[in-house]
Design a protein around this motif. Structure first.
Motif, PDB file in Angstrom:
ATOM      1  N   ARG A  52       0.906  -1.147   0.000  1.00 47.50           N
ATOM      2  CA  ARG A  52       0.000   0.000   0.000  1.00 47.50           C
ATOM      3  C   ARG A  52       0.946   1.197   0.000  1.00 47.50           C
ATOM      4  NH1 ARG A  52      -5.635   1.760  -0.261  1.00 47.50           N
ATOM      5  NH2 ARG A  52      -5.861   3.455   1.212  1.00 47.50           N
ATOM      6  N   THR A 222       5.544  -2.029 -10.703  1.00 49.13           N
ATOM      7  CA  THR A 222       4.351  -1.243 -10.407  1.00 49.13           C
ATOM      8  C   THR A 222       3.718  -0.869 -11.748  1.00 49.13           C
ATOM      9  OG1 THR A 222       5.340  -0.349  -8.394  1.00 49.13           O
ATOM     10  CG2 THR A 222       3.457   0.840  -9.305  1.00 49.13           C
ATOM     11  N   SER A 252       2.395  -4.549  -8.260  1.00 51.84           N
ATOM     12  CA  SER A 252       1.571  -3.585  -7.542  1.00 51.84           C
ATOM     13  C   SER A 252       0.813  -2.772  -8.586  1.00 51.84           C
ATOM     14  CB  SER A 252       2.438  -2.667  -6.676  1.00 51.84           C
ATOM     15  OG  SER A 252       1.700  -1.545  -6.223  1.00 51.84           O
ATOM     16  N   LEU A 280     -10.920   0.329  -5.539  1.00 51.12           N
ATOM     17  CA  LEU A 280      -9.732  -0.476  -5.222  1.00 51.12           C
ATOM     18  C   LEU A 280     -10.121  -1.786  -4.550  1.00 51.12           C
ATOM     19  CD1 LEU A 280      -7.061   2.124  -4.019  1.00 51.12           C
ATOM     20  CD2 LEU A 280      -7.439   1.184  -6.302  1.00 51.12           C
ATOM     21  N   GLU A 284      -9.199  -5.390  -5.966  1.00 47.04           N
ATOM     22  CA  GLU A 284      -8.555  -6.406  -5.127  1.00 47.04           C
ATOM     23  C   GLU A 284      -9.281  -7.743  -5.229  1.00 47.04           C
ATOM     24  OE1 GLU A 284      -7.093  -7.051  -0.484  1.00 47.04           O
ATOM     25  OE2 GLU A 284      -8.287  -5.301  -1.047  1.00 47.04           O
ATOM     26  N   PHE A 296      -1.488  -2.112  -3.914  1.00 51.28           N
ATOM     27  CA  PHE A 296      -1.693  -0.899  -4.707  1.00 51.28           C
ATOM     28  C   PHE A 296      -0.644   0.163  -4.400  1.00 51.28           C
ATOM     29  CE2 PHE A 296      -5.949  -2.777  -4.170  1.00 51.28           C
ATOM     30  CZ  PHE A 296      -6.332  -2.892  -5.497  1.00 51.28           C
TER      31      PHE A 296
END
Length: 309
Positions: A52, A222, A252, A280, A284, A296
């Motif tokens: 996160r 990412t 991510s 989000l 997920e 994320f």
């Protein structure tokens, strides 16, 4: 003149001492190895939980706004900060911030990159960046060390991408190889930001997508899945999630909170924080079927904190 008995005794004692020395040396070596593993796991809190993360581009925030930054991170369950290098910030300031972040179980990755870093002519800048990290890590205590290296190179925005795309990709590969080798020597994980559409481009002379090559090279990726609905975010990141899972790497998923000139569908700037968190959660639920999914990354701290509630 020593007797045969004395000589045999001396040889026996020498062998005994040698064996004890070897055993002790092995034990010390084993302990050192364990300590490195423990240190790595402790520093990089993201190892045992999904990422996160957020980017902090204005590094002066760690000097002038430390408590607000860490309070925001705690309030928003941030466990990783991508912190851009700024050489005007003093070494003790980095150390102090990382100690405070570590106390909140937040990993701090040192970040840098620019489109020109995709070119061989910019290697000296990359060398300087890696040299700085190596020197910093060597003098920092375990609780003051950066947890990893985070890159944001994006050579697709460099003018040469339009005129010599194959050449840029090849040069980019060379620079990535250099960074990854230096990071491995420092025992630091290294990750990078990639746009979701990079799988449309191939490695010169190969059928492999550029994104696939990068996924295999870095420890983590990412994916900049800049969209503002769960379905769209998942759909643009899905191929990279599948690819990364096939080679045991992690992804991510990144989303945007800054206002965008490319259109409202790029960012959560218009919808606000509550809507973003709802989306989000839906992402997920969809992405968790992929073993590569690792949370994320929300771009970026200053725009996120001012996102409408």
């Amino acid at each position: 003149m020593k007797t045969k008995r004395e000589i045999r005794f001396m040889l026996l004692m020498s062998c005994l001492i040698l064996c004890l020395s070897t055993a002790c040396s092995s034990k010390v070596s084993a302990i050192g190895s364990d300590e490195r593993v423990d240190s790595y796991a402790t520093i990089h809190g993201k190892l045992d939980r999904p990422v996160r993360a957020t980017w902090v581009w204005d590094t002066t925030q760690i000097r002038s706004n430390t408590q607000d930054l860490l309070h925001f991170a705690a309030e928003n369950d941030v466990n990783t900060i991508y912190l851009q290098i700024n050489r005007d910030i003093k070494i003790p300031e980095y150390k102090s911030f990382i100690r405070l972040a570590r106390a909140q179980n937040i990993a701090v990755d040192i970040m840098d990159g620019r489109s020109a870093w995709g070119l061989t002519e910019s290697r000296n800048q990359i060398v300087s960046f890696m040299d700085w990290i190596e020197a910093y890590q060597a003098q920092a205590l375990s609780q003051e060390k950066f947890a990893g290296i985070h890159l944001d190179i994006e050579p697709h925005v460099h003018p040469q991408w339009k005129t010599n795309q194959a050449g840029v990709i090849t040069q980019w590969q060379g620079n990535v190889n250099y960074i990854v080798e230096r990071a491995a020597a420092m025992k630091m994980p290294v990750g990078a930001d990639l746009p979701f559409w990079l799988d449309n481009y191939k490695i010169p002379g190969s059928t492999m997508a550029v994104s696939s090559w990068m996924i295999r090279k870095f420890d983590s990726i990412t994916i900049m899945a800049y969209r503002d609905t769960a379905a769209a975010i998942y759909n643009v990141a899905k191929d990279e999630l599948i690819d990364a899972a096939s080679v045991g790497k992690t992804i991510s998923i990144a989303v945007e909170t800054k206002q965008s000139k490319e259109g409202n569908f790029i960012t959560f700037y218009e919808e606000g924080e509550a809507y973003m968190e709802e989306q989000l959660k839906l992402v997920e639920n969809m992405a968790s079927v992929h073993p590569s999914f690792n949370g994320f990354s929300i771009h970026e701290y200053t725009s996120w904190k001012t996102l409408k509630k």
